[in-house]
Design a protein around this motif. Structure first.
Motif, PDB file in Angstrom:
ATOM      1  N   LEU A  61       0.787  -1.222   0.000  1.00 32.35           N
ATOM      2  CA  LEU A  61       0.000   0.000   0.000  1.00 32.35           C
ATOM      3  C   LEU A  61       0.828   1.286   0.000  1.00 32.35           C
ATOM      4  CD1 LEU A  61      -2.802  -0.996   2.508  1.00 32.35           C
ATOM      5  CD2 LEU A  61      -2.991  -0.786   0.035  1.00 32.35           C
ATOM      6  N   THR A  62       2.149   1.191  -0.078  1.00 30.94           N
ATOM      7  CA  THR A  62       2.959   2.401   0.004  1.00 30.94           C
ATOM      8  C   THR A  62       2.763   3.327  -1.181  1.00 30.94           C
ATOM      9  OG1 THR A  62       4.810   1.188  -0.983  1.00 30.94           O
ATOM     10  CG2 THR A  62       4.760   1.381   1.423  1.00 30.94           C
ATOM     11  N   GLY A  63       2.218   2.832  -2.284  1.00 27.03           N
ATOM     12  CA  GLY A  63       2.013   3.688  -3.443  1.00 27.03           C
ATOM     13  C   GLY A  63       0.656   4.344  -3.486  1.00 27.03           C
ATOM     14  N   CYS A  64      -0.116   4.291  -2.396  1.00 23.32           N
ATOM     15  CA  CYS A  64      -1.493   4.798  -2.400  1.00 23.32           C
ATOM     16  C   CYS A  64      -1.604   6.234  -1.916  1.00 23.32           C
ATOM     17  CB  CYS A  64      -2.369   3.891  -1.534  1.00 23.32           C
ATOM     18  SG  CYS A  64      -2.486   2.199  -2.161  1.00 23.32           S
ATOM     19  N   GLY A  65      -0.479   6.957  -1.761  1.00 23.92           N
ATOM     20  CA  GLY A  65      -0.540   8.352  -1.361  1.00 23.92           C
ATOM     21  C   GLY A  65      -0.430   8.581   0.120  1.00 23.92           C
ATOM     22  N   SER A  66      -0.367   7.532   0.927  1.00 22.60           N
ATOM     23  CA  SER A  66      -0.238   7.664   2.371  1.00 22.60           C
ATOM     24  C   SER A  66       1.185   7.362   2.797  1.00 22.60           C
ATOM     25  CB  SER A  66      -1.185   6.691   3.082  1.00 22.60           C
ATOM     26  OG  SER A  66      -2.522   6.952   2.753  1.00 22.60           O
ATOM     27  N   LEU A  67       1.558   7.900   3.960  1.00 18.21           N
ATOM     28  CA  LEU A  67       2.783   7.470   4.604  1.00 18.21           C
ATOM     29  C   LEU A  67       2.544   6.110   5.242  1.00 18.21           C
ATOM     30  CD1 LEU A  67       3.609  10.801   6.482  1.00 18.21           C
ATOM     31  CD2 LEU A  67       4.650   9.995   4.353  1.00 18.21           C
ATOM     32  N   ASN A  82      11.017  14.798  10.737  1.00 18.12           N
ATOM     33  CA  ASN A  82      10.556  15.346   9.461  1.00 18.12           C
ATOM     34  C   ASN A  82       9.057  15.632   9.457  1.00 18.12           C
ATOM     35  OD1 ASN A  82      13.140  15.044   8.585  1.00 18.12           O
ATOM     36  ND2 ASN A  82      12.736  13.357   7.166  1.00 18.12           N
ATOM     37  N   TYR A  83       8.310  14.967  10.352  1.00 20.01           N
ATOM     38  CA  TYR A  83       6.851  15.084  10.330  1.00 20.01           C
ATOM     39  C   TYR A  83       6.295  15.735  11.594  1.00 20.01           C
ATOM     40  CZ  TYR A  83       7.659  11.741   6.601  1.00 20.01           C
ATOM     41  OH  TYR A  83       8.122  11.129   5.459  1.00 20.01           O
ATOM     42  N   ASN A  84       7.172  16.160  12.499  1.00 17.53           N
ATOM     43  CA  ASN A  84       6.728  16.738  13.764  1.00 17.53           C
ATOM     44  C   ASN A  84       5.855  17.971  13.533  1.00 17.53           C
ATOM     45  OD1 ASN A  84       6.536  17.151  16.560  1.00 17.53           O
ATOM     46  ND2 ASN A  84       8.319  18.507  16.557  1.00 17.53           N
ATOM     47  N   GLY A  85       4.670  17.967  14.135  1.00 15.23           N
ATOM     48  CA  GLY A  85       3.752  19.094  14.025  1.00 15.23           C
ATOM     49  C   GLY A  85       2.906  19.097  12.773  1.00 15.23           C
ATOM     50  N   GLN A  86       3.039  18.079  11.931  1.00 12.34           N
ATOM     51  CA  GLN A  86       2.306  18.049  10.668  1.00 12.34           C
ATOM     52  C   GLN A  86       1.056  17.172  10.771  1.00 12.34           C
ATOM     53  OE1 GLN A  86       4.575  17.186   7.129  1.00 12.34           O
ATOM     54  NE2 GLN A  86       6.449  18.105   7.956  1.00 12.34           N
ATOM     55  N   ASP A  87       0.060  17.503   9.944  1.00 16.37           N
ATOM     56  CA  ASP A  87      -1.079  16.616   9.739  1.00 16.37           C
ATOM     57  C   ASP A  87      -0.674  15.574   8.706  1.00 16.37           C
ATOM     58  OD1 ASP A  87      -2.725  17.946  11.517  1.00 16.37           O
ATOM     59  OD2 ASP A  87      -3.558  19.274   9.988  1.00 16.37           O
ATOM     60  N   VAL A  88      -0.832  14.304   9.048  1.00  9.62           N
ATOM     61  CA  VAL A  88      -0.382  13.223   8.178  1.00  9.62           C
ATOM     62  C   VAL A  88      -1.485  12.183   8.031  1.00  9.62           C
ATOM     63  CG1 VAL A  88       2.040  13.534   8.824  1.00  9.62           C
ATOM     64  CG2 VAL A  88       0.618  11.911  10.099  1.00  9.62           C
ATOM     65  N   THR A  89      -1.404  11.424   6.950  1.00  8.10           N
ATOM     66  CA  THR A  89      -2.207  10.220   6.773  1.00  8.10           C
ATOM     67  C   THR A  89      -1.239   9.057   6.700  1.00  8.10           C
ATOM     68  OG1 THR A  89      -3.942  11.409   5.580  1.00  8.10           O
ATOM     69  CG2 THR A  89      -3.874   9.021   5.320  1.00  8.10           C
ATOM     70  N   VAL A  90      -1.413   8.080   7.578  1.00  7.85           N
ATOM     71  CA  VAL A  90      -0.415   7.025   7.727  1.00  7.85           C
ATOM     72  C   VAL A  90      -1.094   5.666   7.837  1.00  7.85           C
ATOM     73  CG1 VAL A  90      -0.356   7.370  10.232  1.00  7.85           C
ATOM     74  CG2 VAL A  90       1.563   6.243   9.113  1.00  7.85           C
ATOM     75  N   GLU A  91      -0.428   4.652   7.305  1.00 14.38           N
ATOM     76  CA  GLU A  91      -0.920   3.282   7.385  1.00 14.38           C
ATOM     77  C   GLU A  91      -0.052   2.474   8.334  1.00 14.38           C
ATOM     78  OE1 GLU A  91      -0.734   2.208   3.323  1.00 14.38           O
ATOM     79  OE2 GLU A  91      -2.526   3.352   2.767  1.00 14.38           O
ATOM     80  N   GLY A  92      -0.681   1.662   9.145  1.00 16.35           N
ATOM     81  CA  GLY A  92       0.033   0.827  10.097  1.00 16.35           C
ATOM     82  C   GLY A  92      -0.916  -0.177  10.705  1.00 16.35           C
ATOM     83  N   VAL A  93      -0.492  -0.793  11.785  1.00 19.54           N
ATOM     84  CA  VAL A  93      -1.305  -1.787  12.477  1.00 19.54           C
ATOM     85  C   VAL A  93      -1.748  -1.215  13.816  1.00 19.54           C
ATOM     86  CG1 VAL A  93      -1.381  -4.102  13.457  1.00 19.54           C
ATOM     87  CG2 VAL A  93      -0.106  -3.679  11.360  1.00 19.54           C
ATOM     88  N   TYR A  94      -3.049  -1.050  13.965  1.00 21.94           N
ATOM     89  CA  TYR A  94      -3.622  -0.565  15.215  1.00 21.94           C
ATOM     90  C   TYR A  94      -3.667  -1.709  16.217  1.00 21.94           C
ATOM     91  CZ  TYR A  94      -7.352   0.953  18.422  1.00 21.94           C
ATOM     92  OH  TYR A  94      -8.101   1.273  19.527  1.00 21.94           O
ATOM     93  N   TYR A 107      -6.947  -5.626  17.004  1.00 15.22           N
ATOM     94  CA  TYR A 107      -5.810  -5.261  16.165  1.00 15.22           C
ATOM     95  C   TYR A 107      -6.151  -5.447  14.690  1.00 15.22           C
ATOM     96  CZ  TYR A 107      -4.921 -10.346  16.326  1.00 15.22           C
ATOM     97  OH  TYR A 107      -5.040 -11.710  16.260  1.00 15.22           O
ATOM     98  N   GLY A 108      -5.434  -4.700  13.844  1.00 16.33           N
ATOM     99  CA  GLY A 108      -5.643  -4.822  12.407  1.00 16.33           C
ATOM    100  C   GLY A 108      -5.029  -3.658  11.655  1.00 16.33           C
ATOM    101  N   ALA A 109      -4.940  -3.816  10.339  1.00 12.86           N
ATOM    102  CA  ALA A 109      -4.346  -2.796   9.478  1.00 12.86           C
ATOM    103  C   ALA A 109      -5.320  -1.636   9.285  1.00 12.86           C
ATOM    104  CB  ALA A 109      -3.976  -3.405   8.129  1.00 12.86           C
ATOM    105  N   VAL A 110      -4.816  -0.406   9.462  1.00 10.97           N
ATOM    106  CA  VAL A 110      -5.663   0.783   9.401  1.00 10.97           C
ATOM    107  C   VAL A 110      -4.955   1.914   8.657  1.00 10.97           C
ATOM    108  CG1 VAL A 110      -6.889   0.254  11.555  1.00 10.97           C
ATOM    109  CG2 VAL A 110      -4.787   1.623  11.626  1.00 10.97           C
ATOM    110  N   ARG A 111      -5.757   2.877   8.234  1.00 13.81           N
ATOM    111  CA  ARG A 111      -5.256   4.143   7.697  1.00 13.81           C
ATOM    112  C   ARG A 111      -5.760   5.243   8.625  1.00 13.81           C
ATOM    113  NH1 ARG A 111      -7.234   3.752   2.948  1.00 13.81           N
ATOM    114  NH2 ARG A 111      -5.361   2.823   2.011  1.00 13.81           N
ATOM    115  N   VAL A 112      -4.838   6.027   9.164  1.00 20.22           N
ATOM    116  CA  VAL A 112      -5.170   7.009  10.196  1.00 20.22           C
ATOM    117  C   VAL A 112      -4.742   8.402   9.743  1.00 20.22           C
ATOM    118  CG1 VAL A 112      -4.885   7.650  12.618  1.00 20.22           C
ATOM    119  CG2 VAL A 112      -4.790   5.247  11.958  1.00 20.22           C
ATOM    120  N   LYS A 113      -5.607   9.381   9.983  1.00 24.75           N
ATOM    121  CA  LYS A 113      -5.286  10.777   9.709  1.00 24.75           C
ATOM    122  C   LYS A 113      -5.258  11.536  11.026  1.00 24.75           C
ATOM    123  CE  LYS A 113      -6.777  14.845   7.074  1.00 24.75           C
ATOM    124  NZ  LYS A 113      -7.788  15.394   6.132  1.00 24.75           N
ATOM    125  N   GLY A 114      -4.219  12.364  11.220  1.00 29.24           N
ATOM    126  CA  GLY A 114      -4.137  13.133  12.453  1.00 29.24           C
ATOM    127  C   GLY A 114      -2.874  13.965  12.512  1.00 29.24           C
TER     128      GLY A 114
END
Length: 269
Positions: free
Chosen positions: A17-23, A34-46, A99-106
């Motif tokens: 999923l790294t090519g889908c526009g998310s970190l 590099n991302y401190n203080g930024q609004d990001v969309t990131v994929e990982g495992v919750y 637990y599971g794979a998620v896309r998070v914005k924050g």
């Protein structure tokens, strides 16, 4: 023994999923400044676990026991705040975690976070979504009682009416490494991520569990047994003395119990 199936599948999913526009979680933990203080969309495992304090993190993966319980995060973690409960509805839900794979914005921040300040970064969540859908299958116990028996649904609904009595009933036997043997109105399982396992994975009890004493271990081989003997479940008929209004089973978690006559227990096919 821990199963590596979930961790392998999860890490592969994040790479795809790294090519889908998310970190990804790798980007944040590899270069947090590099991302401190930024609004990001990131994929990982919750991963969420109850407790005092509880745990709510974004990880690179998790490892679990063969029955899907005791999930442990892999490598560097990001503390999560305000993760929406509705986003976890379709994730893996064993009895002791989610637990599971998620896309998070924050908003991503570095510093000292979490209950004891041990996490060096956090994500204040604005929105989240699951990027996998866990398919579940339910196996309910029969709703009609056999002659001279009591329905398990009746025991669940009116336990006081049978307190101290010897009863015969049919229900779903449920056992995992994190629970004692229980009799329940049904079992809900997840379809496995990897190899086909007929009994499913992460089985969960349905209804109000009844603790049992005296269940013969040898009978387990006639039921659904998970990889590494991580779980056992299946339809059984039992006879025993029913008790209610107490604290029974593992850590006194259950309000009712059956003290079984082991010779009466049989698997129902």
């Amino acid at each position: 023994m821990r199963s590596g199936i979930w961790r392998s599948c999860c890490l592969l999913l994040l790479v795809v999923l790294t090519g889908c526009g998310s970190l990804t979680i790798y980007d944040l933990t590899g270069n947090p400044a590099n991302y401190n203080g930024q609004d990001v969309t990131v994929e990982g495992v919750y991963l969420w676990k109850p407790g005092n304090p509880g745990l709510s993190v974004l990880a690179k993966g998790v490892s679990t026991r063969n029955d899907g319980t005791d999930a442990q995060p892999v490598d560097t973690l990001v503390w999560l705040e305000n993760f929406p409960a509705e986003a976890s509805a379709n994730l893996h839900r064993p009895i002791d975690s989610i637990y599971g794979a998620v896309r998070v914005k924050g908003k991503f921040e570095t510093g000292s976070f979490g209950p004891d300040g041990s996490y060096t970064s956090r994500l204040v969540v604005q929105s989240a979504e699951a990027i996998e859908q866990v398919e579940r299958v339910e196996y309910p116990a029969p709703s009609e009682a056999q002659p001279n028996q009591v329905s398990i649904y009746e025991l669940e609904k009116n336990p006081a009416a049978y307190n101290g009595q010897t009863v015969t009933t049919r229900g779903m036997y449920y056992w995992t490494q994190a629970s004692s043997g229980l009799l329940v109105t049904g079992v809900r399982t997840e379809k496995p991520l990897g190899a086909d396992i007929a009994s499913g994975v992460n089985p969960q009890p349905m209804g109000t569990p009844i603790s049992m004493e005296g269940f013969p271990p040898d009978l387990s081989s006639q039921l659904n047994v998970g990889p590494g003997n991580g779980f056992v479940w299946g339809l059984v008929e039992v006879t025993g003395t029913f008790q209610t209004g107490g604290q029974f089973g593992l850590e006194g978690r259950h309000g009712s119990q059956l003290i079984l006559d082991p010779a009466s227990v049989k698997a129902i096919k």
